[in-house]
Write an enzyme that holds these catalytic residues in place. Structure first.
Site: not given
Ligand code: F6P
Length: 522
Positions: A203, A209, A262-263, A348, A379, A491
């Protein structure tokens, strides 16, 4: 005392009485319990009769929903008002799954036409890739797609693919979320760059990452295709300019909007990889299932409203009975990632300790959620569910008709789902067992959600059910379910620690952290 306070007090009183009785006894006392605590919504059959509430308690919980103005909050959500105050945004994921011709407005601005044009671009792209009309730099059709993203840009798409993928897909999807280079290395192993598309989903297009993995995947493409490898890059982002600056061709950047959390984003172009892998029509059916649940949630009275009822059952356990953990066990291997998806959706969204206006939250908020597919979980952690010292309510999901394989095995799977719910509630008295180790206290609550089959529509409705359940809980708790400030501190500190691990000057840290940094630099 406000109406809200009175309703919370009534919940506590009802819960005190619930502690003094057993769930099973309620079936004799309430002959119509089963009928009154069963619900059908958008293809989901939801049985809440094995919850610890009496029918009178359900009325108390509905009183809480009314006192907390759930109907008004629901209207504001659908009207696109700024329900996410700390980020100044509406939360309008429902607009993404509404049929063409809808008229959603985000803070007054019409959004439905833009949604439709993105969907139509997605459809064209899917068809071009699947037909081979859109091929790789060397003319070969795409056979694999590597989806790079994390959190909401990963968990939903990964779950969709597992749930709906064909046994022999024409385009194989692989997912990479972790900055641990092992995941990308595994995902790329065996793939031919000539036939591989890399879809980066973020987003913000700033997530450490995701950008790290996207850079490595771009390097992998370029190593065999040169600069032409960039033609294999696709991006999905609410910051399309950043994706283009990264090198993704402009006509391969798909946008979405800041009013999509995002979620809550699987319904947007974040689902593009799945749409490519499954075919756009399957993705459209997923949207229509989500929309069917929206219509149910928007129009059904609170008393018959599946997301409301499920939220009330969970809140009765969480707040009335003080149960801070919930298990989620889908008896469907294809839904094995459901608990991981729900962990972000619920924790979240509702893992908050202050209200939307910044005051301390007056009631405990989100439960911790964990789970795995049944029967595997039986199990592993079911020992604790049956005989541990804590009562952990369980959401049990089951699918009547299996999507593939031996029907006899499917029947065994269903037998286990039903039997576990029964065992949790009924237990086995010590008097019937030779020793205490073999006794089961029972009286352990569960909800049972049955689907006829795991088709895209029903699966979409299931996800939307939980999205709205989370929203209703947030309203009861008075919190903002749509921000996530709790992820920011880690972060920022990770950036600082990284700079030190890479040779930068030592910062101020507690002794334990400083020692760890020193150890890893040695
Ligand atoms: O984990 C934190 C977060 O901000 C989530 O809310 C989001 O889904 C995720 O990181 C990834 O963010 P982005 O889509 O901006 O890479």
């Amino acid at each position: 005392m406000t109406n809200r306070d009175a309703a919370w007090a009534a919940l506590n009183k009802a819960a005190s009485a619930a502690r003094e009785r057993r769930i099973q006894g309620l079936f004799a006392a309430e002959p119509d319990r089963l009928a009154r605590l069963g619900l059908n919504a958008a293809g989901l059959e939801i049985d809440l009769s094995k919850q610890p509430w009496s029918l009178a308690d359900v009325e108390v919980m509905l009183g809480l929903a009314r006192a907390c103005d759930v109907e008004d909050a629901r209207a504001r959500l659908f009207a696109g008002e700024v329900v996410n105050a700390s980020e100044g945004r509406p939360a309008l994921h429902m607009a993404l799954r509404a049929p063409d011709g809808a008229d959603f407005r985000a803070d007054g601005q019409p959004v439905s036409r833009e949604v439709e044009s993105t969907r139509s671009a997605m459809r064209d792209f899917c068809e071009a890739v699947r037909s081979g009309a859109k091929a790789g730099a060397t003319g070969k059709p795409f056979r694999a797609l590597v989806h790079i993203g994390i959190g909401g840009s990963d968990l939903g798409p990964r779950l969709i693919w597992e749930a709906l993928k064909p046994l022999a897909p024409t385009i194989e999807l692989r997912f990479v979320a972790n900055v641990d280079p092992a995941e990308l290395a595994q995902a790329l192993t065996g793939l031919d760059p000539d036939e591989t598309m890399v879809v980066t989903v973020s987003k913000t297009f700033t997530t450490q990452e995701t950008l790290t993995n996207a850079e490595a995947a771009r390097a992998w493409l370029r190593a065999s295709l040169g600069e032409a490898g960039d033609a294999h890059l696709v991006a999905v982002s609410a910051a399309p300019d950043k994706a283009q600056a990264f090198g993704v061709p402009a006509d391969q950047v798909f946008g979405f909007w800041d009013w999509v959390g995002g979620r809550y984003s699987i319904w947007s172009a974040v689902g593009l990889s799945c749409a490519v892998g499954l075919g756009y029509d399957v993705f459209a059916r997923l949207l229509s299932g989500g929309h069917a649940m929206d219509e149910h949630f928007r129009t059904a009275p609170l008393a018959d409203n599946a997301p409301v009822r499920l939220a009330l059952a969970h809140v009765f356990n969480r707040n009335g009975l003080g149960r801070p953990i919930r298990a989620v066990v889908p008896y469907a291997q294809r839904l094995r990632l459901f608990a991981a998806f729900l962990q972000q959706l619920e924790m979240e969204s509702n893992g908050k300790r202050v209200t939307a206006s910044g005051a301390p939250a007056p009631h405990p908020t989100a439960a911790s959620v964990f789970g795995d597919a049944g029967t595997n979980g039986q199990h592993a952690f079911f020992q604790l569910l049956h005989q541990g010292t804590d009562v952990i309510p369980v959401d049990i999901l089951a699918v009547r008709e299996g999507s593939e394989g031996d029907p006899a095995a499917q029947t065994k799977l269903l037998a286990n789902a039903i039997a576990q719910a029964e065992a949790l509630m009924v237990g086995r008295p010590a008097a019937e067992t030779p020793d205490a180790q073999r006794a089961f206290p029972g009286d352990r609550p569960s909800s049972f959600i049955l689907m006829e089959r795991l088709d895209p529509e029903t699966f979409g409705a299931l996800i939307a059910l939980y999205e709205h359940k989370v929203f209703v809980e947030g309203v009861l708790w008075g919190i903002n379910s749509f921000d996530q400030w709790g992820v920011e501190l880690g972060k920022a500190l990770a950036a600082q620690v990284l700079a030190e691990l890479e040779g930068g000057p030592a910062g101020a840290h507690d002794p334990s952290t400083a020692a760890l940094i020193a150890r890893l630099k040695s």
